[in-house]
Design a protein around this motif. Structure first.
Motif, PDB file in Angstrom:
ATOM      1  N   PHE A 241      11.134 -30.020 -10.476  1.00 26.85           N
ATOM      2  CA  PHE A 241      10.790 -30.366 -11.858  1.00 26.85           C
ATOM      3  C   PHE A 241      11.286 -29.311 -12.828  1.00 26.85           C
ATOM      4  N   SER A 242      12.366 -28.644 -12.436  1.00 24.28           N
ATOM      5  CA  SER A 242      13.016 -27.624 -13.279  1.00 24.28           C
ATOM      6  C   SER A 242      12.024 -26.603 -13.813  1.00 24.28           C
ATOM      7  N   GLY A 243      11.028 -26.284 -12.997  1.00 23.30           N
ATOM      8  CA  GLY A 243      10.049 -25.272 -13.373  1.00 23.30           C
ATOM      9  C   GLY A 243       8.982 -25.754 -14.333  1.00 23.30           C
ATOM     10  N   HIS A 244       8.978 -27.015 -14.689  1.00 24.37           N
ATOM     11  CA  HIS A 244       7.977 -27.549 -15.618  1.00 24.37           C
ATOM     12  C   HIS A 244       6.650 -27.744 -14.877  1.00 24.37           C
ATOM     13  N   ARG A 245       5.822 -26.738 -14.961  1.00 26.05           N
ATOM     14  CA  ARG A 245       4.563 -26.719 -14.210  1.00 26.05           C
ATOM     15  C   ARG A 245       3.657 -27.893 -14.592  1.00 26.05           C
ATOM     16  N   SER A 246       3.592 -28.242 -15.869  1.00 26.03           N
ATOM     17  CA  SER A 246       2.689 -29.316 -16.292  1.00 26.03           C
ATOM     18  C   SER A 246       3.107 -30.656 -15.699  1.00 26.03           C
ATOM     19  N   ILE A 247       4.406 -30.887 -15.591  1.00 25.03           N
ATOM     20  CA  ILE A 247       4.895 -32.125 -14.974  1.00 25.03           C
ATOM     21  C   ILE A 247       4.590 -32.109 -13.476  1.00 25.03           C
ATOM     22  N   ALA A 248       4.809 -30.978 -12.845  1.00 29.85           N
ATOM     23  CA  ALA A 248       4.533 -30.854 -11.413  1.00 29.85           C
ATOM     24  C   ALA A 248       3.049 -31.055 -11.124  1.00 29.85           C
ATOM     25  N   VAL A 249       2.193 -30.517 -11.948  1.00 33.26           N
ATOM     26  CA  VAL A 249       0.750 -30.675 -11.751  1.00 33.26           C
ATOM     27  C   VAL A 249       0.361 -32.144 -11.886  1.00 33.26           C
ATOM     28  N   ALA A 250       0.891 -32.819 -12.891  1.00 33.54           N
ATOM     29  CA  ALA A 250       0.586 -34.247 -13.076  1.00 33.54           C
ATOM     30  C   ALA A 250       1.065 -35.052 -11.869  1.00 33.54           C
ATOM     31  N   MET A 251       2.237 -34.714 -11.352  1.00 32.94           N
ATOM     32  CA  MET A 251       2.774 -35.418 -10.194  1.00 32.94           C
ATOM     33  C   MET A 251       1.893 -35.169  -8.968  1.00 32.94           C
ATOM     34  N   LEU A 252       1.467 -33.937  -8.759  1.00 35.25           N
ATOM     35  CA  LEU A 252       0.610 -33.633  -7.608  1.00 35.25           C
ATOM     36  C   LEU A 252      -0.727 -34.359  -7.697  1.00 35.25           C
ATOM     37  N   GLU A 253      -1.264 -34.450  -8.892  1.00 37.06           N
ATOM     38  CA  GLU A 253      -2.521 -35.192  -9.057  1.00 37.06           C
ATOM     39  C   GLU A 253      -2.353 -36.637  -8.595  1.00 37.06           C
ATOM     40  N   SER A 254      -1.218 -37.227  -8.920  1.00 43.40           N
ATOM     41  CA  SER A 254      -0.922 -38.591  -8.485  1.00 43.40           C
ATOM     42  C   SER A 254      -0.721 -38.651  -6.972  1.00 43.40           C
ATOM     43  N   LEU A 255      -0.042 -37.668  -6.422  1.00 43.01           N
ATOM     44  CA  LEU A 255       0.223 -37.645  -4.989  1.00 43.01           C
ATOM     45  C   LEU A 255      -1.055 -37.537  -4.164  1.00 43.01           C
ATOM     46  N   LEU A 256      -2.064 -36.876  -4.698  1.00 37.63           N
ATOM     47  CA  LEU A 256      -3.323 -36.755  -3.967  1.00 37.63           C
ATOM     48  C   LEU A 256      -3.960 -38.119  -3.712  1.00 37.63           C
ATOM     49  N   THR A 257      -3.669 -39.069  -4.557  1.00 40.65           N
ATOM     50  CA  THR A 257      -4.147 -40.445  -4.366  1.00 40.65           C
ATOM     51  C   THR A 257      -3.132 -41.265  -3.579  1.00 40.65           C
ATOM     52  N   ASP A 258      -1.864 -41.137  -3.946  1.00 37.61           N
ATOM     53  CA  ASP A 258      -0.815 -41.975  -3.356  1.00 37.61           C
ATOM     54  C   ASP A 258      -0.589 -41.704  -1.868  1.00 37.61           C
ATOM     55  N   LEU A 259      -0.552 -40.443  -1.480  1.00 40.19           N
ATOM     56  CA  LEU A 259      -0.220 -40.129  -0.087  1.00 40.19           C
ATOM     57  C   LEU A 259      -1.210 -40.727   0.904  1.00 40.19           C
ATOM     58  N   PRO A 260      -2.521 -40.562   0.711  1.00 36.64           N
ATOM     59  CA  PRO A 260      -3.442 -41.174   1.686  1.00 36.64           C
ATOM     60  C   PRO A 260      -3.292 -42.698   1.755  1.00 36.64           C
ATOM     61  N   GLU A 261      -3.033 -43.332   0.623  1.00 40.67           N
ATOM     62  CA  GLU A 261      -2.837 -44.788   0.615  1.00 40.67           C
ATOM     63  C   GLU A 261      -1.608 -45.175   1.422  1.00 40.67           C
ATOM     64  N   ARG A 262      -0.542 -44.414   1.286  1.00 41.53           N
ATOM     65  CA  ARG A 262       0.690 -44.720   2.011  1.00 41.53           C
ATOM     66  C   ARG A 262       0.528 -44.450   3.504  1.00 41.53           C
ATOM     67  N   VAL A 263      -0.178 -43.389   3.869  1.00 47.46           N
ATOM     68  CA  VAL A 263      -0.423 -43.099   5.289  1.00 47.46           C
ATOM     69  C   VAL A 263      -1.253 -44.229   5.898  1.00 47.46           C
ATOM     70  N   GLU A 264      -2.245 -44.706   5.175  1.00 49.62           N
ATOM     71  CA  GLU A 264      -3.070 -45.821   5.665  1.00 49.62           C
ATOM     72  C   GLU A 264      -2.222 -47.088   5.806  1.00 49.62           C
ATOM     73  N   ALA A 265      -1.348 -47.343   4.840  1.00 49.33           N
ATOM     74  CA  ALA A 265      -0.480 -48.525   4.920  1.00 49.33           C
ATOM     75  C   ALA A 265       0.484 -48.413   6.104  1.00 49.33           C
ATOM     76  N   LEU A 266       0.966 -47.206   6.388  1.00 50.07           N
ATOM     77  CA  LEU A 266       1.829 -46.989   7.554  1.00 50.07           C
ATOM     78  C   LEU A 266       1.056 -47.281   8.828  1.00 50.07           C
ATOM     79  N   SER A 267      -0.163 -46.786   8.904  1.00 48.48           N
ATOM     80  CA  SER A 267      -1.008 -47.044  10.063  1.00 48.48           C
ATOM     81  C   SER A 267      -1.234 -48.544  10.257  1.00 48.48           C
ATOM     82  N   SER A 268      -1.476 -49.247   9.165  1.00 51.00           N
ATOM     83  CA  SER A 268      -1.667 -50.701   9.235  1.00 51.00           C
ATOM     84  C   SER A 268      -0.405 -51.400   9.719  1.00 51.00           C
ATOM     85  N   GLY A 269       0.747 -50.935   9.243  1.00 48.10           N
ATOM     86  CA  GLY A 269       2.013 -51.499   9.716  1.00 48.10           C
ATOM     87  C   GLY A 269       2.170 -51.335  11.208  1.00 48.10           C
ATOM     88  N   PHE A 270       1.807 -50.163  11.712  1.00 45.85           N
ATOM     89  CA  PHE A 270       1.865 -49.939  13.155  1.00 45.85           C
ATOM     90  C   PHE A 270       0.890 -50.854  13.888  1.00 45.85           C
TER      91      PHE A 270
END
Length: 112
Positions: A11-40
């Motif tokens: 994010f070219s060192g833009h900490r505020s953008i990186a923080v916003a993205m990480l906040e989203s990832l904290l929700t998105d990643l578990p959902e995607r891992v669960e969806a992967l598990s369901s696919g299996f």
């Protein structure tokens, strides 16, 4: 493993953008891992491949190279039709996702 410097470079060192993205990832990643598990569980290679691909991108953006690499391995296995091999790799991906989520959370707590 979380590499904050690599994530910030994404994010070219833009900490505020990186923080916003990480906040989203904290929700998105578990959902995607669960969806992967369901696919299996459903034996659905297409879903598993798509979810592994998504996890790969989330991990790459989030500065989690080991998680990215594990997702790439699973994605490749699914694309090549090796469902059982992909399933065998899933516990490692799940464990790494848990570690990364904790590290992302700690990073966010330290920036708050």
């Amino acid at each position: 493993m979380f590499d904050a410097n690599a994530m910030l470079r994404n994010f070219s060192g833009h900490r505020s953008i990186a923080v916003a993205m990480l906040e989203s990832l904290l929700t998105d990643l578990p959902e995607r891992v669960e969806a992967l598990s369901s696919g299996f569980a459903d034996g659905d290679l297409d879903t598993a491949e798509r979810e592994a691909h998504t996890i790969k991108g989330l991990a790459g953006n989030g500065g989690a190279p080991l998680l990215r690499d594990l997702a790439l391995e699973i994605e490749s296995c699914c694309r090549d039709g090796f469902l059982e091999e992909a399933r065998r790799k899933f516990p490692d991906l799940g464990a790494e996702a848990d570690c990364v989520l904790a590290e992302w959370g700690a990073f966010l707590a330290s920036t708050g």
